[in-house]
Each structure stands twice: as structure tokens, then as C-alpha cells.
Design a protein around this motif. Structure first.
Motif, short mmCIF file in Angstrom:
data_model
loop_
_atom_site.label_atom_id
_atom_site.label_comp_id
_atom_site.label_asym_id
_atom_site.label_seq_id
_atom_site.Cartn_x
_atom_site.Cartn_y
_atom_site.Cartn_z
N LYS A 1 0.63 -3.20 4.51
CA LYS A 1 1.74 -2.31 4.87
C LYS A 1 2.20 -1.78 3.65
N ILE A 2 1.78 -2.45 2.43
CA ILE A 2 2.46 -2.15 0.94
C ILE A 2 1.32 -1.55 0.17
N GLY A 3 0.18 -1.09 0.86
CA GLY A 3 -0.82 -0.29 0.14
C GLY A 3 -1.66 -0.94 -0.95
N LEU A 4 -1.83 -2.23 -0.54
CA LEU A 4 -2.85 -2.99 -1.58
C LEU A 4 -4.27 -3.38 -0.97
N ASN A 5 -5.24 -3.32 -1.44
CA ASN A 5 -6.64 -3.68 -0.78
C ASN A 5 -6.79 -5.31 -0.79
N TYR A 6 -7.74 -5.73 -0.32
CA TYR A 6 -7.63 -7.05 -0.10
C TYR A 6 -8.18 -7.72 -1.35
N GLN A 7 -9.06 -7.07 -2.13
CA GLN A 7 -9.26 -7.78 -3.35
C GLN A 7 -8.08 -8.27 -4.38
N CYS A 8 -6.98 -7.47 -3.85
CA CYS A 8 -5.76 -7.83 -5.03
C CYS A 8 -5.40 -9.46 -4.51
N PRO B 1 -1.38 4.22 -15.12
CA PRO B 1 -0.54 4.27 -14.02
C PRO B 1 -1.05 3.50 -12.52
N GLU B 2 -2.09 3.64 -12.44
CA GLU B 2 -2.67 2.80 -11.37
C GLU B 2 -2.77 1.44 -11.23
N GLN B 3 -2.93 0.75 -12.41
CA GLN B 3 -2.62 -0.55 -12.81
C GLN B 3 -1.21 -0.92 -12.59
N LYS B 4 -0.33 -0.15 -13.28
CA LYS B 4 1.03 -0.52 -12.96
C LYS B 4 1.67 -0.67 -11.78
N VAL B 5 1.19 0.23 -10.69
CA VAL B 5 1.52 0.22 -9.46
C VAL B 5 1.05 -1.24 -8.93
N ILE B 6 -0.24 -1.41 -8.95
CA ILE B 6 -0.79 -2.83 -8.44
C ILE B 6 0.09 -4.00 -9.06
N THR B 7 0.13 -3.86 -10.44
CA THR B 7 0.84 -5.04 -11.08
C THR B 7 2.07 -5.13 -10.65
N ALA B 8 2.83 -4.49 -10.51
CA ALA B 8 4.35 -4.48 -10.16
C ALA B 8 4.33 -5.10 -8.67
N LYS B 9 3.50 -4.58 -7.85
CA LYS B 9 3.40 -5.37 -6.35
C LYS B 9 3.22 -6.69 -6.42
N LEU B 10 2.01 -7.12 -6.96
CA LEU B 10 1.52 -8.34 -7.38
C LEU B 10 2.58 -9.40 -7.76
#
Length: 514
Positions: free
Chosen positions: A361-368, A438-447
Motif C-alpha cells: 500500500k505504501i509503494g515499497l518493493n519486497y526487497q526493502c 531523491p529515490e533513496q530518500k523516499v525509501i529511507t524515510a518510509k523504512l
């Protein structure tokens, strides 16, 4: 299944000695077929190592060969293509310009694979064959020695458990760049190379000797070529060599040099310069440990990468098996820093439950989710060094350590998760965060938001909450927990971290007993 009904995948490798292309038809990891395999020996490899620069002439050579590959891909109508470069250009001072020129002139986007990932891909493919019974190691300790042009990887396992993994920047061409052409012609050159290898790798000898290794696995093109030079026969892609046979082969040269390899086997100078230090590296290792057998397997980097890619595309269970091995290896590493395994295990479990509930739902792939597991294991290791600055120490430990199986970009995300795991406002100007793409920032903030919530559930490190279940609605994440103890600290910490979670995802977490 007919090859026409399979998916097609093209892999192009800009290597140091060869540029290769494979076209692969596949339906699963167990059903892969190479339908085209082309290789061109190239001359630019040593130039890059000695000058750390890709010249105009070398760039022309690369683009000319890639253009030929492109036409072949069109003939097969292959649209899924990966172009990889390893040692050949990744250390060039004009790397970005080279990648840009390749794209402009050929249309190919080049993925630069760093050494730790390069060695991992080969292990991924080779270990798959081991599990399928290609060779029976009889529960003895096994060392995979992988030498590339730019580095050496030592990966040790026993009974489906990784014991240690180390990567060193001492590859075949990197060894030679320490000696001038005149020095290479000296009679004492072979001895100098052996001593250089021994001295450079000396910090690893204790780890190598500790595990009573009985098999050394050598793989890839160089290993296959050495087996051929020794007139050893292959059976199902495997060649067995007794240690004394290999020593006799080396002794027969009375000081092995590239020139002697050229004269005896009619090798090209370029290939001889790669093979000579490879042979001496193998020889040095055999002087240090007493093994029963050398096992040469033909698995190459491109084969390993292809298998990893197909496993990802088909969601093969072997990926989970590999990640289990790597998580155990990470736990062993964390143990050196006296981490709390029980707390880490609980945080890892809570992270998995939270992540699996929300990631689609939050736009992350399974590898995260795998990065969260690693963060759970490593997030307090810095306390061993300095408890006052533990988050900075953890960050530095992660960024300065080769973590087997993850990319440098993933490692940067992981380091940031642990750095910001214990609170603080995450802003564009935040210390480490602002160095990310920018892409890393989005993933990092979510994780980070997920990790902080999971860690809050065991803030006391006492395991008060024994179990949670996650229920996701449109606007709420309800965590049903089980505990018979006072969880005041956990509840208060949860409420604090829930604010950040809601701001990041637009979903309000709620803690509910039952």
C-alpha cells in the motif's frame, strides 16, 4: 516448454579480459537455456588499471563490440537487456563520461557492479549448484576463492551455513599494477609477487585456518582455463585437482611468469597477465591450509547474475534461502560487537509483521523488507564502540563494511535507517540523509518510520510484548499485542513514533491488547 514460449533475457558484460553477451531463454530458475553466447577478447583492461582512465581508443573498442551485440539482440528480438561493467571501467576517473558516451553511441544503459556484489552473484549461482548436489562436500568446511581482475573474495561455508566472508582489493591486474614492466622481466619477479600476495592477505590467514577447511572451490573463466592448461577433464562442469598436482604444475615453471605462460600455452599477453597472479594466489592459499581437494567449477559472474535475475523475476524460493544464509552471516558479524540477539530478534519479527502488512500500500518493493531485517540485527552494534555516539558508530560500521549480497545504494539506505532509528526529525537538510538520491530518500524515510515503530515495541529490551498481529484498514494500522506485563514504556514510545508513521504514510497506528 518450447524456447519460443519462454521469456528472453540478454546480459552483456564489459569485462577486463573479455566482453561477453548471452541470450537466455527461461521459464524458471530450473529451466534456463543459453541460446546465444558470444565473447570478444579485449585489450583495454590493463590500461584502465595502470592509468585509471578509459582512453578514446578503448571507448571506441567497447562501443564497437556493443554495437555488434545490439544487432544480434535485435535479430532475436530481445528487449529485456542488462549491460554490466565490473572492474573494467568502474574505477576509471572518467567513469561517468564513459557511461554517458556508451549510452549516446549504443543506446545501452550500463550498470556498474561493485566488487562485493560481483563476488556475491558468482556465489549465488555456484551455491545453487551445490545445493542441487553437483558435488558432495560431506559437511566439511568449504572455501570459495573468487579472484577477479580487481579483487579477491573469500567465502567459507559448512553444512548450509556461512562461516565468514571477506573481500580484498587485490585482484589479478591490481597485483600487476604494483610492478613495472621491467620488474616483471626480472628472475625474482615470481617470488616478489608471491610475497606481495602473502603480505597483503596476512590479516585473513587466521580466519582461513580457524575453520579446518577441506575443500577449496575455484570458479569462473580463469579457473576453467587453469584446469584446461593442466589437461584436467571436466565432469558435469566440475574439475577435481589434488593439491599436490597443482603444486607440481607451479613447480614445473621454475618461477611462473606471464612470458612463460605465453611461450608454453600460446596465450595472449593480456590473458597471461591475468592468469599468472591468479595461479600464484591459489598457490599461496595452498601453502597456508591443508585441503583434501581443489574443486574447479565453471560458474561465471554472468551466469550467477543471470540466475539471480531469473530468480527475482520468477520469485524463486532460493532467494529466501540465500537471504537466510546472509542474515545468519550478519548475526555472526554483529556478535563481534556484543549486540543483544534477543532484542534484535524481536525487532526483526516486529519489522517483518509491520512491513508485510503495509508494503504494497505504501509503494515499497519486497526487497526493502530484507533491509529492515538487516537493520534489526545491526542497529545497536555501534554501542560496542561508543554508547554516547552509537548511532554514528553504527552508521560508520555499516558504510565501511562489505555486506555480502547488497548493493552500495542499499547499504547507504541501511546505514541511514540505523543512524536515524532512535529519533530525531528527518529533514532534507539532515546530516546523512541529505547525501542520498531523491529515490533513496523516499525509501529511507518510509523504512525509518516502520523501524521506529517496531523498535518501540521492545524499548525496554525485556521482551514484554510476546506477540503482535497487524490489521490494516484504509486509515489505520491496528496492532493487536499479547503481554501480561506493564508495557508503559513501550506504549509511550509507540505513541511518539506513531506520529511520524502517520505523517509519512497517512495511516494512524493504534496499539490494542488482545
Amino acid at each position: 516448454m518450447d524456447s519460443q514460449t519462454k521469456r528472453l533475457f540478454g546480459i552483456l558484460h564489459i569485462g577486463t579480459v573479455n566482453m561477453t553477451m548471452k541470450i537466455i531463454a527461461y521459464s524458471s530458475l530450473e529451466d534456463m537455456e543459453i541460446i546465444e553466447n558470444v565473447s570478444h577478447e579485449v585489450k583495454y583492461g590493463e590500461e584502465v588499471f595502470t592509468r585509471h582512465h578509459v582512453s578514446y581508443q578503448s571507448l571506441n573498442e567497447i562501443c564497437r563490440i556493443l554495437s555488434g551485440f545490439r544487432q544480434l539482440l535485435r535479430d532475436y528480438d530481445v528487449r529485456d537487456v542488462r549491460v554490466l561493467s565490473t572492474t573494467a571501467i568502474r574505477e576509471a576517473d572518467n567513469l561517468l563520461n564513459v557511461i554517458d558516451q556508451i549510452y549516446i553511441r549504443t543506446g545501452f544503459h550500463v550498470e556498474v557492479v561493485h566488487m562485493a556484489k560481483e563476488i556475491y552473484y558468482k556465489f549465488f549461482g555456484l551455491y545453487y549448484h551445490v545445493l542441487r548436489g553437483t558435488f558432495n562436500f560431506a559437511d566439511k568446511a568449504v572455501l570459495l576463492l573468487d579472484i577477479t581482475s580487481g579483487g579477491v573474495g573469500l567465502t567459507c561455508w559448512k553444512s548450509d551455513k556461512l562461516l565468514f566472508q571477506q573481500n580484498v582489493h587485490i585482484g589479478s591486474l591490481r597485483i600487476l599494477e604494483n610492478f613495472t614492466p621491467r620488474q616483471r622481466s626480472e628472475l625474482t619477479f615470481p617470488t616478489a609477487v608471491r610475497e606481495y600476495i602473502y603480505g597483503t592477505l596476512s590479516p585473513l590467514w587466521a580466519s582461513v585456518q580457524e575453520h579446518n577447511i577441506k575443500y577449496i572451490v575455484l570458479s569462473g573463466r580463469a579457473a576453467t582455463l587453469i584446469g584446461n592448461l593442466m589437461n584436467k577433464k571436466k565432469d558435469a562442469g566440475i574439475c577435481l585437482i589434488k593439491p599436490e598436482e597443482f603444486r607440481h604444475f607451479v613447480y614445473s615453471f621454475q618461477g611462473i611468469t606471464p612470458l612463460k605462460l605465453v611461450q608454453r600455452f600460446n596465450l595472449s599477453n593480456n590473458l597471461a597477465n591475468v592468469i599468472m597472479p591468479t595461479i600464484l594466489l591459489y598457490y599461496e592459499l595452498l601453502r597456508i591450509i591443508d585441503v583434501d581437494m581443489i574443486v574447479m567449477m565453471s560458474t561465471t559472474f554472468t551466469e550467477g547474475y543471470s540466475m539471480y535475475y531469473v530468480a527475482e523475476q520468477t520469485h524463486n524460493s532460493y532467494l529466501d534461502h540465500q537471504r537466510g544464509l546472509l542474515l545468519d552471516l550478519t548475526r555472526s558479524m554483529a556478535g563481534k560487537y556484543l549486540y543483544d540477539p534477543n532484542h534484535s530478534s524481536r525487532v526483526e519479527e516486529f519489522c517483518s509483521i509491520l512491513f508485510n502488512a503495509v508494503y504494497k500500500k505504501i509503494g515499497l518493493n519486497y526487497q526493502c523488507g530484507y533491509l529492515l531485517k538487516l537493520a534489526s540485527i545491526l542497529h545497536e552494534t555501534g554501542k560496542f564502540i561508543n554508547i554516547r555516539k552509537h548511532n554514528l558508530c553504527t552508521y560508520n560500521l555499516i558504510t565501511e563494511t562489505d555486506l555480502f549480497g547488497i548493493t552500495d545504494e542499499e547499504k547507504e539506505i541501511l546505514a541511514n535507517i540505523t543512524y536515524y532509528a532512535f529519533g530525531g526529525i528527518l529533514q532534507e537538510s539532515s546530516d546523512k540523509y541529505n547525501q542520498l538520491t531523491p529515490e533513496q530518500k523516499v525509501i529511507t524515510a518510509k523504512l525509518i518510520a516502520i523501524f521506529r515503530l517496531a523498535d518501540s515495541l521492545d524499548k525496554s529490551h525485556l521482551g514484554k510484548i510476546s506477540r503482535i498481529q497487524a490489521e490494516l484498514t484504509d486509515t489505520m494500522l491496528i496492532l493487536h499485542y499479547r503481554s501480561e506485563l506493564d508495557i508503559t514504556l513501550e506504549r509511550w514510545t509507540f505513541m511518539k513514533t506513531a506520529i511520524n508513521f502517520a505523517e509519512v504514510f497517512g495511516i494512524s497506528p493504534m496499539l490494542r491488547k488482545g
